[in-house]
Design an enzyme around this catalytic site. Structure first.
Site, PDB file in Angstrom:
ATOM      1  N   GLU A   1       0.837  -1.213   0.000  1.00 39.02           N
ATOM      2  CA  GLU A   1       0.000   0.000   0.000  1.00 39.02           C
ATOM      3  C   GLU A   1       0.867   1.256   0.000  1.00 39.02           C
ATOM      4  O   GLU A   1       1.850   1.327   0.742  1.00 39.02           O
ATOM      5  CB  GLU A   1      -0.895  -0.029   1.237  1.00 39.02           C
ATOM      6  CG  GLU A   1      -2.273   0.505   1.004  1.00 39.02           C
ATOM      7  CD  GLU A   1      -3.064  -0.343   0.005  1.00 39.02           C
ATOM      8  OE1 GLU A   1      -3.120   0.056  -1.176  1.00 39.02           O
ATOM      9  OE2 GLU A   1      -3.606  -1.387   0.408  1.00 39.02           O
TER      10      GLU A   1
ATOM     11  N   GLY B   1     -16.236   5.282  -3.683  1.00 38.18           N
ATOM     12  CA  GLY B   1     -15.474   6.070  -2.708  1.00 38.18           C
ATOM     13  C   GLY B   1     -15.035   5.291  -1.482  1.00 38.18           C
ATOM     14  O   GLY B   1     -14.826   5.875  -0.421  1.00 38.18           O
TER      15      GLY B   1
ATOM     16  N   GLY C   1     -12.443   2.814  -1.726  1.00 45.89           N
ATOM     17  CA  GLY C   1     -11.131   2.201  -1.954  1.00 45.89           C
ATOM     18  C   GLY C   1     -11.159   0.916  -2.757  1.00 45.89           C
ATOM     19  O   GLY C   1     -10.215   0.131  -2.706  1.00 45.89           O
TER      20      GLY C   1
ATOM     21  N   SER D   1     -11.796   1.074  -6.108  1.00 43.54           N
ATOM     22  CA  SER D   1     -11.464   1.537  -7.463  1.00 43.54           C
ATOM     23  C   SER D   1     -12.623   1.586  -8.443  1.00 43.54           C
ATOM     24  O   SER D   1     -12.488   1.189  -9.609  1.00 43.54           O
ATOM     25  CB  SER D   1     -10.343   0.679  -8.055  1.00 43.54           C
ATOM     26  OG  SER D   1      -9.171   0.921  -7.374  1.00 43.54           O
ATOM     27  N   SER D   2     -13.743   2.116  -7.977  1.00 42.58           N
ATOM     28  CA  SER D   2     -14.842   2.319  -8.924  1.00 42.58           C
ATOM     29  C   SER D   2     -14.423   3.333  -9.995  1.00 42.58           C
ATOM     30  O   SER D   2     -14.850   3.243 -11.147  1.00 42.58           O
ATOM     31  CB  SER D   2     -16.100   2.797  -8.195  1.00 42.58           C
ATOM     32  OG  SER D   2     -15.834   3.970  -7.475  1.00 42.58           O
TER      33      SER D   2
ATOM     34  N   ASP E   1      -4.442   0.754  -9.765  1.00 48.91           N
ATOM     35  CA  ASP E   1      -5.877   0.494  -9.907  1.00 48.91           C
ATOM     36  C   ASP E   1      -6.267   0.213 -11.354  1.00 48.91           C
ATOM     37  O   ASP E   1      -6.959  -0.766 -11.656  1.00 48.91           O
ATOM     38  CB  ASP E   1      -6.692   1.686  -9.381  1.00 48.91           C
ATOM     39  CG  ASP E   1      -6.301   2.065  -7.962  1.00 48.91           C
ATOM     40  OD1 ASP E   1      -5.632   1.251  -7.304  1.00 48.91           O
ATOM     41  OD2 ASP E   1      -6.663   3.168  -7.523  1.00 48.91           O
TER      42      ASP E   1
HETATM   43  C1  GLA Z   1      -5.220   4.743  -4.234  1.00 45.88           C
HETATM   44  C2  GLA Z   1      -4.479   5.061  -5.513  1.00 45.88           C
HETATM   45  C3  GLA Z   1      -3.491   3.947  -5.875  1.00 45.88           C
HETATM   46  C4  GLA Z   1      -2.596   3.618  -4.681  1.00 45.88           C
HETATM   47  C5  GLA Z   1      -3.422   3.404  -3.411  1.00 45.88           C
HETATM   48  C6  GLA Z   1      -2.573   3.219  -2.178  1.00 45.88           C
HETATM   49  O1  GLA Z   1      -6.051   3.649  -4.428  1.00 45.88           O
HETATM   50  O2  GLA Z   1      -5.393   5.249  -6.569  1.00 45.88           O
HETATM   51  O3  GLA Z   1      -2.741   4.314  -6.996  1.00 45.88           O
HETATM   52  O4  GLA Z   1      -1.635   4.618  -4.481  1.00 45.88           O
HETATM   53  O5  GLA Z   1      -4.294   4.485  -3.183  1.00 45.88           O
HETATM   54  O6  GLA Z   1      -1.834   2.042  -2.243  1.00 45.88           O
END
Ligand code: GLA
Length: 391
Positions: free
Chosen positions: A36, A124, A126, A128-129, A174
């Protein structure tokens, strides 16, 4: 499939389709197992594409208009290909516009398009929508316009759309996962070389990857602290360069050299760098652990990752910490950590299959009791990345 039917029905309702067969494409969300805040430091990540996805139904148009409808937001947006501008009020449509803009900047000629989007990736939190929206747009545009672009170029253009058009300075993980994830595999990506390996998840018979949504939305806080962390990492690199002139990013710093020179770094910068340097090492160890079927070790690394994100990188929050603590006390949980950018959103957990029901019950009860919020819990599967749905 229910969602395909529903998106097609919506398309016909909104645009009609005459005799034409409506095209379909899909793009999944992702959950990061470990690694992360390493992607923009050119380090390692280990995400999977998940079974929650966005589906697009679309047809080319004769005019220069892009006409969009989102079932999730019950909203519409229409604009001309000759005037693609950011509009704060059109939150979701900006991701579509961004992709169109960067493709046009690359010299790709696009025709008009009518499109309906519908998905089940919570927004929103986390998963990745936004990346899935960008990727499904790029795939759809490619289908109707027939331009040639490699998967890697598509990933980079979608990232560029988010960085430059939407204004979120995200890394590449993502979009990469949404396009190139594979069923029953985790994507081990080197964000410096962009080489990747698909790592088989052999354990799926006995173990489940479970996502717990704190339902604390991170969107509002996101860009501010995210960009702060990026800046702090860059500052760390410039300090360390005095002693390690060969480094470009924190990825180039080994644990040993970090230990040797860390006392030259200001307090917070030292903590941020320690997280990134060690997290990269944890990803490499985690991949080795998967290869040896050593899931106990994998779980321990997840736990360490959370601690480091909480104490050193400081991107966790009370709800995420609570969710992780509750999970770890349950029998059959091998590891638990926050996932994604942080400050809300989701945790990811490795849970033995036999403990799933108990996990569900205990997490829901305890989290609700402490916070008053009903969490959402998804048992997820690693799925293939984006593509056309051929009916
Ligand atoms: C978000 C960003 C990614 C990554 C994560 C943290 O999801 O879009 O590119 O940096 O945070 O790991």
């Amino acid at each position: 499939m229910e969602r395909i039917k529903s998106v097609l029905t919506k398309f016909k309702e909104v645009f009609g389709s005459g005799e034409s067969k409506v095209f379909l494409a899909r793009a999944p969300g992702r959950v990061n197992l470990i690694g992360e805040h390493t992607d923009y430091n050119k380090g390692f990540v280990l995400p999977i594409a998940i079974n929650q996805e966005i589906i697009a139904a679309f047809l080319p148009r004769q005019d220069r208009l892009i006409s969009l409808c989102s079932s999730n937001f019950s909203s519409f947006c229409q604009f001309s290909l000759d005037e693609v501008t950011y509009n704060e009020k059109e939150h979701w449509a900006n991701y579509v516009k961004g992709v169109i803009r960067v493709l046009q900047e690359e010299g790709v000629r696009l025709s008009g398009m009518s499109m309906v989007l519908e998905g089940d990736i919570p927004i929103g939190v986390g998963l990745s929508s936004s990346a899935a929206t960008e990727i499904v747009t790029a795939v759809s545009l490619q289908i109707i316009n027939g331009f040639t672009i490699s998967p890697l170029e598509m990933v980079k253009l979608c990232q560029k759309a988010e960085n430059e058009f939407v204004g979120v300075n995200c890394g590449i993980m993502d979009q990469f996962t949404s396009l190139l994830g594979e069923k029953d595999r985790a994507l081990f990506l080197d964000c410096r070389s962009l080489e990747y390996k698909q790592i088989p998840l052999l354990f799926m018979e006995n173990l489940r990857i479970v996502i717990c949504n704190t339902r604390v939305n991170r969107r509002l806080a996101k860009s501010g602290y995210y960009n702060d962390r990026r800046r702090e990492c860059a500052e760390g690199v410039s300090h360390l360069r005095e002693f390690l002139p060969e480094i470009d990013t924190l990825r180039d710093v080994t644990i040993d050299s970090f230990e040797k020179y860390k006392h030259h770094l200001p307090g917070n910068i030292k903590k941020r760098c320690r997280h990134v340097v060690r997290e990269n090492d944890r990803v490499v160890q985690a991949v080795a652990a998967l290869g040896e079927d050593n899931l106990g070790k994998f779980g321990d690394l997840m736990n360490e990752s959370h601690q480091s994100l909480r104490d050193d990188y400081e991107v966790s929050c009370n709800e995420l910490d609570l969710m992780v603590e509750i999970a770890r006390e349950i029998d059959g949980v091998l590891g638990a950590r926050m996932t994604g950018a942080g400050f809300g959103g989701c945790t990811v957990n490795f849970v033995e299959k036999k403990s799933i029901n108990q996990f569900h019950k205990i997490v829901t009860e305890k989290y609700k009791k402490e916070t008053g919020i009903q969490p959402e819990i998804y048992v997820c599967q690693a799925k293939n990345g984006a593509g056309e749905i051929v009916q």
